[in-house]
Design a protein around this motif. Structure first.
Motif, PDB file in Angstrom:
ATOM      1  N   ASP A  64       0.816  -1.221   0.000  1.00  0.00           N
ATOM      2  CA  ASP A  64       0.000   0.000   0.000  1.00  0.00           C
ATOM      3  C   ASP A  64       0.851   1.273   0.000  1.00  0.00           C
ATOM      4  O   ASP A  64       0.310   2.383  -0.054  1.00  0.00           O
ATOM      5  CB  ASP A  64      -0.910   0.037   1.243  1.00  0.00           C
ATOM      6  CG  ASP A  64      -1.895  -1.119   1.248  1.00  0.00           C
ATOM      7  OD1 ASP A  64      -2.274  -1.560   0.139  1.00  0.00           O
ATOM      8  OD2 ASP A  64      -2.270  -1.585   2.339  1.00  0.00           O
ATOM      9  N   VAL A  65       2.175   1.092   0.110  1.00  0.00           N
ATOM     10  CA  VAL A  65       3.066   2.242   0.284  1.00  0.00           C
ATOM     11  C   VAL A  65       3.867   2.490  -0.994  1.00  0.00           C
ATOM     12  O   VAL A  65       4.508   1.574  -1.516  1.00  0.00           O
ATOM     13  CB  VAL A  65       4.043   1.984   1.456  1.00  0.00           C
ATOM     14  CG1 VAL A  65       4.993   3.162   1.655  1.00  0.00           C
ATOM     15  CG2 VAL A  65       3.259   1.695   2.732  1.00  0.00           C
ATOM     16  N   VAL A  66       3.805   3.722  -1.508  1.00  0.00           N
ATOM     17  CA  VAL A  66       4.644   4.090  -2.654  1.00  0.00           C
ATOM     18  C   VAL A  66       6.045   4.441  -2.159  1.00  0.00           C
ATOM     19  O   VAL A  66       7.045   3.936  -2.681  1.00  0.00           O
ATOM     20  CB  VAL A  66       4.028   5.280  -3.432  1.00  0.00           C
ATOM     21  CG1 VAL A  66       4.947   5.713  -4.575  1.00  0.00           C
ATOM     22  CG2 VAL A  66       2.639   4.937  -3.937  1.00  0.00           C
ATOM     23  N   SER A  67       6.124   5.285  -1.140  1.00  0.00           N
ATOM     24  CA  SER A  67       7.434   5.685  -0.624  1.00  0.00           C
ATOM     25  C   SER A  67       7.338   6.208   0.807  1.00  0.00           C
ATOM     26  O   SER A  67       6.289   6.682   1.236  1.00  0.00           O
ATOM     27  CB  SER A  67       8.043   6.772  -1.515  1.00  0.00           C
ATOM     28  OG  SER A  67       7.237   7.929  -1.460  1.00  0.00           O
ATOM     29  N   VAL A  68       8.442   6.086   1.517  1.00  0.00           N
ATOM     30  CA  VAL A  68       8.584   6.663   2.864  1.00  0.00           C
ATOM     31  C   VAL A  68       9.928   7.379   2.901  1.00  0.00           C
ATOM     32  O   VAL A  68      10.965   6.756   2.665  1.00  0.00           O
ATOM     33  CB  VAL A  68       8.609   5.588   3.975  1.00  0.00           C
ATOM     34  CG1 VAL A  68       8.618   6.243   5.354  1.00  0.00           C
ATOM     35  CG2 VAL A  68       7.455   4.631   3.843  1.00  0.00           C
TER      36      VAL A  68
END
Lengths: 266, 266
Positions: A64-68
């Motif tokens: 669910d995460v594109v970037s952090v």
């Protein structure tokens, strides 16, 4: 983070540098929106952001995460999600150990706490003992925090809660209701001293904060800035002073001066 | 609140009723608006509401308050202010001991955690010892909490923070990033066990929660409901089991049965 502290032991003071836990405000931005700011220890900030989102059911997995991106200097996390941020149903819920939710992060709004009062170092361990004796619920079940207000001789009000922040809130509420002016009084807690506790002390105008346990780096910073004498790690015949030792006793400055000189000369 | 628990001591189990700290959700309504819901101990709720409002700078003194009604059954406070509620600048800020803010209060959303795994009681004290040994920051400065994930033999991931909730969040974030399936694993914490921790355990599908310290009444309730074995008060050769002892060892049920019979017959 290293801090110079004063050690009291059986009537005498010495001074040394000790390590205290670092506490910073950490902001989690999701898709450009500030989701939460939390006080934390600046280690594994990326993991903290991801874990927080997972427990809040904002993400299910890394899919669910594109970037952090974590900006360590600013202590911000910038998270981009694949799907738009879900709408939040309930605004606020503080929890467990006292949670401690607040709408403000405003140490800079407070004027310094000024006092003419001094506190005799000999009374510090006995105030912690009084706090322990007053803890009714603690003796029944453990797992509870106690907060108290003292005039330096006896406890004036005592409150208990599973959360140390809640205990302080109850103490504040009681003093309001009973019309007790908390100025020049002493705030005592069984809990660790984080920056929130100093914020609350400043709000109550209490120039002394005493705890059985340790303070964080930020609480020491706030205490120094606000003129609050911060005392921790209290045992039967010893404790540490983290800020403003000059309020501890009338002759404290001279005592510290001597201790400091004796440390410096060795 | 009294709870029947199993005491483990040097390889043997016994059973007795002990007092645990009561934890409830408490809602503060201001002029008909829900301002905050916090987990707390149901004592001095009126003071808690007033103190919270004072520290949040929503009230300055009792002069700002028209009325405070506490509904003990519903654990709600209804506060009426003289002036309209000030607008809140920042939405959320978790603090200090880990704050633990959440947008959900949703124990009922979770399906029970099911497991085929059993845990050998003898390993419980050694897991707590491993946690202690792994606490790098703690040994530097104290005042810190540690959380870990174990497979029952060793620690797989460890996280530390000034807040016990943050430590758990970091642990969750790390397992997500490393792709570790937390199912059937054991969650270990140095902190007190409040209902939030059980909520997080359920979210991670960990059927065992172990802590050196005490659980609250609500965490026991949630653990029983969700099929989680809750272990607390772990010392070198003893600990307490608060829920689902049947997962503790293959022959646990028989052992407990005997212990129970021996208690009942005396």
């Amino acid at each position: 983070m290293l801090h110079m502290v004063y050690h009291y032991y059986k009537g005498r003071f010495s001074q040394s540098e000790i390590d205290v836990v670092t506490e910073i405000p950490f902001r989690i931005m999701v898709d450009g929106v500030e989701l939460a700011t939390m006080m934390c220890t600046p280690v594994k900030l990326r993991e903290l952001a991801l874990g927080f989102l997972a427990f809040e059911r904002i993400i299910e997995s890394m899919d669910d995460v594109v970037s952090v991106e974590v900006d360590e200097d600013e202590s911000d996390a910038y998270v981009q999600l694949k799907k738009p941020l879900k709408i939040i149903e309930r605004r606020i819920f503080t929890s467990g150990c006292g949670g401690g939710v607040t709408f403000h992060l405003d140490y800079h709004d407070y004027p310094p706490v000024r006092t003419e009062r001094t506190l005799d170092p000999k009374t510090v361990p006995s105030l912690i003992q009084d706090l322990h004796d007053a803890a009714v619920l603690y003796h029944q079940s453990r797992g509870i925090h106690t907060a108290a207000l003292s005039d330096g001789e006896k406890l004036i009000a005592v409150a208990e809660d599973v959360g140390r922040h809640n205990a302080l809130d109850k103490l504040r509420g009681e003093t309001l209701e009973r019309g007790i002016d908390t100025r020049d009084h002493i705030l005592i807690s069984t809990g660790r001293i984080s920056s929130d506790m100093l914020r609350k002390a400043a709000r109550m105008n209490t120039p002394f904060v005493i705890s059985r346990t340790s303070p964080t780096s930020l609480s020491i910073y706030v205490a120094k800035r606000l003129g609050i004498t911060l005392i921790g790690y209290v045992r039967r015949d010893k404790f540490n002073v983290y800020s403003h030792p000059e309020n501890l006793a009338s002759r404290m400055e001279a005592v510290v001066e001597r201790a400091w000189n004796s440390v410096s000369s060795t």
